[in-house]
Write an enzyme that holds these catalytic residues in place. Sequence first.
Site, PDB file in Angstrom:
ATOM      1  N   ILE A 111       4.414   2.164  -1.608  1.00  0.00           N
ATOM      2  CA  ILE A 111       4.711   3.302  -0.739  1.00  0.00           C
ATOM      3  C   ILE A 111       5.231   2.820   0.621  1.00  0.00           C
ATOM      4  O   ILE A 111       6.128   3.429   1.211  1.00  0.00           O
ATOM      5  CB  ILE A 111       3.435   4.166  -0.574  1.00  0.00           C
ATOM      6  CG1 ILE A 111       3.057   4.786  -1.934  1.00  0.00           C
ATOM      7  CG2 ILE A 111       3.628   5.257   0.477  1.00  0.00           C
ATOM      8  CD1 ILE A 111       1.652   5.373  -1.990  1.00  0.00           C
ATOM      9  N   TYR A 166     -13.773   1.701  -2.073  1.00  0.00           N
ATOM     10  CA  TYR A 166     -12.366   1.975  -1.725  1.00  0.00           C
ATOM     11  C   TYR A 166     -12.230   3.383  -1.148  1.00  0.00           C
ATOM     12  O   TYR A 166     -11.638   3.575  -0.078  1.00  0.00           O
ATOM     13  CB  TYR A 166     -11.464   1.814  -2.960  1.00  0.00           C
ATOM     14  CG  TYR A 166     -10.071   2.378  -2.741  1.00  0.00           C
ATOM     15  CD1 TYR A 166      -9.154   1.701  -1.940  1.00  0.00           C
ATOM     16  CD2 TYR A 166      -9.689   3.600  -3.304  1.00  0.00           C
ATOM     17  CE1 TYR A 166      -7.884   2.238  -1.707  1.00  0.00           C
ATOM     18  CE2 TYR A 166      -8.429   4.134  -3.087  1.00  0.00           C
ATOM     19  CZ  TYR A 166      -7.530   3.452  -2.288  1.00  0.00           C
ATOM     20  OH  TYR A 166      -6.284   3.986  -2.049  1.00  0.00           O
TER      21      TYR A 166
HETATM   22  N1  LIG Z   1      -0.616   4.730  -4.979  1.00  0.00           N
HETATM   23  C1  LIG Z   1      -1.430   5.777  -4.872  1.00  0.00           C
HETATM   24  O1  LIG Z   1      -1.553   6.605  -5.788  1.00  0.00           O
HETATM   25  C2  LIG Z   1      -2.215   5.993  -3.613  1.00  0.00           C
HETATM   26  C3  LIG Z   1      -3.085   7.107  -3.569  1.00  0.00           C
HETATM   27  C4  LIG Z   1      -3.797   7.345  -2.400  1.00  0.00           C
HETATM   28  C5  LIG Z   1      -3.640   6.503  -1.310  1.00  0.00           C
HETATM   29  N2  LIG Z   1      -2.813   5.419  -1.402  1.00  0.00           N
HETATM   30  C6  LIG Z   1      -2.698   4.555  -0.209  1.00  0.00           C
HETATM   31  O2  LIG Z   1      -1.330   4.341   0.071  1.00  0.00           O
HETATM   32  C7  LIG Z   1      -1.142   3.053   0.648  1.00  0.00           C
HETATM   33  C8  LIG Z   1      -0.104   2.277  -0.131  1.00  0.00           C
HETATM   34  O3  LIG Z   1      -0.514   2.225  -1.492  1.00  0.00           O
HETATM   35  P1  LIG Z   1       0.404   1.555  -2.617  1.00  0.00           P
HETATM   36  O4  LIG Z   1       0.083   2.243  -3.880  1.00  0.00           O
HETATM   37  O5  LIG Z   1       1.795   1.455  -2.143  1.00  0.00           O
HETATM   38  O6  LIG Z   1      -0.248   0.089  -2.684  1.00  0.00           O
HETATM   39  P2  LIG Z   1       0.416  -1.320  -3.096  1.00  0.00           P
HETATM   40  O7  LIG Z   1       1.643  -1.117  -3.905  1.00  0.00           O
HETATM   41  O8  LIG Z   1      -0.718  -2.106  -3.677  1.00  0.00           O
HETATM   42  O9  LIG Z   1       0.836  -1.953  -1.702  1.00  0.00           O
HETATM   43  C9  LIG Z   1      -0.176  -2.289  -0.784  1.00  0.00           C
HETATM   44  C10 LIG Z   1       0.470  -2.952   0.402  1.00  0.00           C
HETATM   45  O10 LIG Z   1      -0.587  -3.320   1.326  1.00  0.00           O
HETATM   46  C11 LIG Z   1      -0.397  -4.681   1.664  1.00  0.00           C
HETATM   47  N3  LIG Z   1      -1.641  -5.354   2.063  1.00  0.00           N
HETATM   48  C12 LIG Z   1      -2.778  -5.516   1.336  1.00  0.00           C
HETATM   49  N4  LIG Z   1      -3.656  -6.262   2.036  1.00  0.00           N
HETATM   50  C13 LIG Z   1      -3.063  -6.585   3.209  1.00  0.00           C
HETATM   51  C14 LIG Z   1      -3.458  -7.362   4.341  1.00  0.00           C
HETATM   52  N5  LIG Z   1      -4.631  -7.993   4.399  1.00  0.00           N
HETATM   53  N6  LIG Z   1      -2.601  -7.465   5.391  1.00  0.00           N
HETATM   54  C15 LIG Z   1      -1.389  -6.862   5.343  1.00  0.00           C
HETATM   55  N7  LIG Z   1      -0.946  -6.143   4.291  1.00  0.00           N
HETATM   56  C16 LIG Z   1      -1.781  -6.007   3.234  1.00  0.00           C
HETATM   57  C17 LIG Z   1       0.182  -5.305   0.413  1.00  0.00           C
HETATM   58  O11 LIG Z   1       0.738  -6.562   0.721  1.00  0.00           O
HETATM   59  P3  LIG Z   1       0.847  -7.732  -0.394  1.00  0.00           P
HETATM   60  O12 LIG Z   1       2.084  -7.399  -1.174  1.00  0.00           O
HETATM   61  O13 LIG Z   1       0.934  -8.968   0.410  1.00  0.00           O
HETATM   62  O14 LIG Z   1      -0.399  -7.642  -1.233  1.00  0.00           O
HETATM   63  C18 LIG Z   1       1.212  -4.246   0.062  1.00  0.00           C
HETATM   64  O15 LIG Z   1       2.347  -4.368   0.881  1.00  0.00           O
HETATM   65  C19 LIG Z   1      -2.519   2.387   0.642  1.00  0.00           C
HETATM   66  O16 LIG Z   1      -3.112   2.564   1.896  1.00  0.00           O
HETATM   67  C20 LIG Z   1      -3.280   3.178  -0.417  1.00  0.00           C
HETATM   68  O17 LIG Z   1      -4.673   3.174  -0.156  1.00  0.00           O
HETATM   69  C21 LIG Z   1      -2.116   5.138  -2.529  1.00  0.00           C
END
Ligand SMILES: NC(=O)c1ccc[n+]([C@@H]2O[C@H](COP(=O)([O-])OP(=O)(O)OC[C@H]3O[C@@H](n4cnc5c(N)ncnc54)[C@H](OP(=O)(O)O)[C@@H]3O)[C@@H](O)[C@H]2O)c1
Length: 311
Positions: free
Chosen positions: A27, A176
Amino acid sequence: MSTPWDVHRLPRAAGKTFLVTGGNAGIGYFTAEQLAGTGATVVLGSRDPAKAQAAMLSIRSRIPDADVRHLLLDLADLASLKSAVDALDVDRLDAVVHNAGVALDHPPRRETKDGNELMFGTNHLGHFALTHWLAPRLKAAPAARVVTVGSFAAKSERLDLDDLQSTLDYRPKRTYGRSKLAQMYFGFELDRRLRAAGSSVLSVVTHPGGALDSLTPSRPPVHVRTTGERLRGLPAALLVQGKEAGAWPAVRAVLDPQVSGDELWAPRVFGLRGRPHAQTVKDHLADAEVAARLWEASRDLTDADPSRPLT
Ligand SMILES: NC(=O)c1ccc[n+]([C@@H]2O[C@H](COP(=O)([O-])OP(=O)(O)OC[C@H]3O[C@@H](n4cnc5c(N)ncnc54)[C@H](OP(=O)(O)O)[C@@H]3O)[C@@H](O)[C@H]2O)c1
């Protein structure tokens, strides 16, 4: 009457600078891509320079004049955040999107460098402290925004203020959900503090609904979706969406002048998919007492207090 918000025709934001944490994937990547299309400078906060380079290449391949940069940022290392922000090559920041997040599915319980539980420490405490260090740059912008990406999962969770680090009882999914709830409390409490101080900075809370990789368009090499994955994912599209659409609430929270801080911006259809719209903040999310107690605990755990430099 104002024109309806069109996620495919965003207002121009040339001259502005936005930071997206975790802008290298998921995202966060699509948030950065969409914001880059407005003419703004977009900084990808990422702990992995190679992934950040790949994301910048992908954005530039779609938006040739995009001004995208990388900031080395590890939210799981609180001691590194001040110097990370010092390396940010801009005097003024118009918005930060607190998007990065870590979600573990299985035990064992893990900790950050600072000894905090990994999800609470990264998702909540990392962004809490980051906001503190970014404050002078946010204040230097005429109307900056702090956009916090929460989750639908937070709605069914409650914080245990006596066990914020899940030391006594660790269940990964619940920990989480609680870390995302803590982030949302932070965003709403920051909004209350900013408004009480008459600040020009706005704090907005959003969530992306349900966003699956199988419903997400390819952006090689950042994300590649095979035809098989796309077909297998189709039934889920009735309920949830891809990460491109998951970025829409945060992008709107950054750009739309109509957005205010006491709202929750989320997808329109059951809060799971669709165009972003404002929901009323209610039930436990509106509990200002819990939010204030969490703020105090977070201040003690990080030695930072974002409301002080911001107000
Ligand atoms: N996908 C969903 O359905 C969903 C639903 C509700 C909320 N969310 C929220 O939306 C946001 C994005 O989700 P997503 O699905 O896009 O997740 P994702 O694809 O797993 O991407 C997570 C991102 O966070 C980065 N990250 C993790 N640990 C980090 C750290 N210590 N320092 C800096 N960056 C870090 C990752 O970097 P690396 O590539 O280096 O690991 C990656 O760029 C999150 O906050 C998640 O909780 C997602």
